[in-house]
Design a protein around this motif. Structure first.
Motif, PDB file in Angstrom:
ATOM      1  N   UNK A 294       0.873  -1.171   0.000  1.00  0.00           N
ATOM      2  CA  UNK A 294       0.000   0.000   0.000  1.00  0.00           C
ATOM      3  C   UNK A 294       0.905   1.215   0.000  1.00  0.00           C
ATOM      4  N   UNK A 295       0.712   2.088  -0.972  1.00  0.00           N
ATOM      5  CA  UNK A 295       1.541   3.285  -1.134  1.00  0.00           C
ATOM      6  C   UNK A 295       0.866   4.484  -0.486  1.00  0.00           C
ATOM      7  N   UNK A 296       1.599   5.150   0.399  1.00  0.00           N
ATOM      8  CA  UNK A 296       1.093   6.336   1.100  1.00  0.00           C
ATOM      9  C   UNK A 296      -0.275   6.092   1.742  1.00  0.00           C
ATOM     10  N   UNK A 297      -0.517   4.849   2.157  1.00  0.00           N
ATOM     11  CA  UNK A 297      -1.767   4.500   2.824  1.00  0.00           C
ATOM     12  C   UNK A 297      -2.984   4.510   1.928  1.00  0.00           C
ATOM     13  N   UNK A 298      -2.780   4.573   0.604  1.00  0.00           N
ATOM     14  CA  UNK A 298      -3.916   4.701  -0.306  1.00  0.00           C
ATOM     15  C   UNK A 298      -3.956   3.606  -1.360  1.00  0.00           C
ATOM     16  N   UNK A 299      -3.135   3.745  -2.392  1.00  0.00           N
ATOM     17  CA  UNK A 299      -3.214   2.838  -3.534  1.00  0.00           C
ATOM     18  C   UNK A 299      -2.323   1.619  -3.358  1.00  0.00           C
ATOM     19  N   UNK A 300      -2.717   0.525  -4.010  1.00  0.00           N
ATOM     20  CA  UNK A 300      -1.957  -0.711  -3.964  1.00  0.00           C
ATOM     21  C   UNK A 300      -1.014  -0.800  -5.160  1.00  0.00           C
ATOM     22  N   UNK A 301       0.086  -1.511  -4.973  1.00  0.00           N
ATOM     23  CA  UNK A 301       1.046  -1.770  -6.046  1.00  0.00           C
ATOM     24  C   UNK A 301       1.630  -3.159  -5.813  1.00  0.00           C
ATOM     25  N   UNK A 302       2.260  -3.710  -6.851  1.00  0.00           N
ATOM     26  CA  UNK A 302       2.832  -5.051  -6.781  1.00  0.00           C
ATOM     27  C   UNK A 302       4.344  -4.979  -6.936  1.00  0.00           C
ATOM     28  N   UNK A 303       5.046  -5.730  -6.090  1.00  0.00           N
ATOM     29  CA  UNK A 303       6.487  -5.898  -6.201  1.00  0.00           C
ATOM     30  C   UNK A 303       6.782  -7.371  -6.409  1.00  0.00           C
ATOM     31  N   UNK A 304       7.587  -7.682  -7.413  1.00  0.00           N
ATOM     32  CA  UNK A 304       7.950  -9.067  -7.717  1.00  0.00           C
ATOM     33  C   UNK A 304       9.440  -9.204  -7.441  1.00  0.00           C
ATOM     34  N   UNK A 305       9.789 -10.009  -6.420  1.00  0.00           N
ATOM     35  CA  UNK A 305      11.174 -10.134  -5.980  1.00  0.00           C
ATOM     36  C   UNK A 305      11.548 -11.602  -5.822  1.00  0.00           C
ATOM     37  N   UNK A 306      12.849 -11.890  -5.868  1.00  0.00           N
ATOM     38  CA  UNK A 306      13.275 -13.282  -5.670  1.00  0.00           C
ATOM     39  C   UNK A 306      12.882 -13.782  -4.281  1.00  0.00           C
ATOM     40  N   UNK A 307      12.537 -15.070  -4.182  1.00  0.00           N
ATOM     41  CA  UNK A 307      12.164 -15.616  -2.880  1.00  0.00           C
ATOM     42  C   UNK A 307      13.349 -15.657  -1.934  1.00  0.00           C
ATOM     43  N   UNK A 308      14.546 -15.479  -2.454  1.00  0.00           N
ATOM     44  CA  UNK A 308      15.748 -15.477  -1.616  1.00  0.00           C
ATOM     45  C   UNK A 308      15.984 -14.124  -0.949  1.00  0.00           C
ATOM     46  N   UNK A 309      15.195 -13.118  -1.303  1.00  0.00           N
ATOM     47  CA  UNK A 309      15.373 -11.780  -0.748  1.00  0.00           C
ATOM     48  C   UNK A 309      14.097 -11.242  -0.143  1.00  0.00           C
ATOM     49  N   UNK A 310      14.178 -10.003   0.283  1.00  0.00           N
ATOM     50  CA  UNK A 310      13.033  -9.304   0.849  1.00  0.00           C
ATOM     51  C   UNK A 310      12.724  -8.082  -0.012  1.00  0.00           C
ATOM     52  N   UNK A 311      11.482  -7.679  -0.030  1.00  0.00           N
ATOM     53  CA  UNK A 311      11.094  -6.466  -0.735  1.00  0.00           C
ATOM     54  C   UNK A 311      11.545  -5.264   0.078  1.00  0.00           C
TER      55      UNK A 311
END
Length: 155
Positions: free
Chosen positions: A51-68
């Protein structure tokens, strides 16, 4: 079929499905997929909704070996801050259950970012829309289907 598979088929891109017996007790869905499919974990990417700035949603696609990295996704989206979305928001916006959230075929198209490390591989794996089912495709095809941008996201 899942909406993710339907989305890839409709787009006419090359992909391969990989199914395995999911263990409900597995501590990490992505690492379980890597082990059961006998592939390096760096090629398996997880789909996370913020959730960006408490308002809109967004998606992050990252390796399972790391953290967003929440600061990185906020910066990429032009927001001041990002926080992980509540599970019910994720399921409602994506149409998928947690652990099976695919970046493909989501109910609501969200701004999407893929960690730039995906470019190092000819193909990557993401959830195909349910636990125990992965879809393998080229990173550029993933970006095209999700209308995503490659940026540094993982820590």
């Amino acid at each position: 079929m899942t909406p993710a598979i339907d989305s890839a088929r409709h787009a006419g891109i090359a992909f391969q499905l990989h199914e395995y017996a999911h263990d409900e007790g597995a501590p990490s869905y992505g690492l379980e997929a890597a082990e059961k499919l006998s592939i390096t974990a760096e090629r398996i990417f997880k789909t996370l909704v913020v959730k960006l700035d408490g308002k809109q949603l967004a998606v992050g696609i990252v390796p399972v070996t790391g953290q967003l990295n929440l600061k990185q996704i906020a910066k990429a989206a032009g927001a001041k801050k990002a926080a992980m979305a509540a599970p019910e928001e994720v399921e409602r916006s994506s149409g998928y259950v947690l652990g099976g959230v695919s970046p493909l075929g989501q109910k609501k198209r969200l701004t999407t970012f893929i960690d730039h490390s995906a470019d190092a591989f000819a193909t990557v794996y993401v959830s195909a829309g349910r636990r125990g089912l992965e879809i393998e495709l080229a990173p550029n095809d993933l970006a095209t289907l999700c209308q995503a941008t490659f940026v540094p996201l993982a820590t």
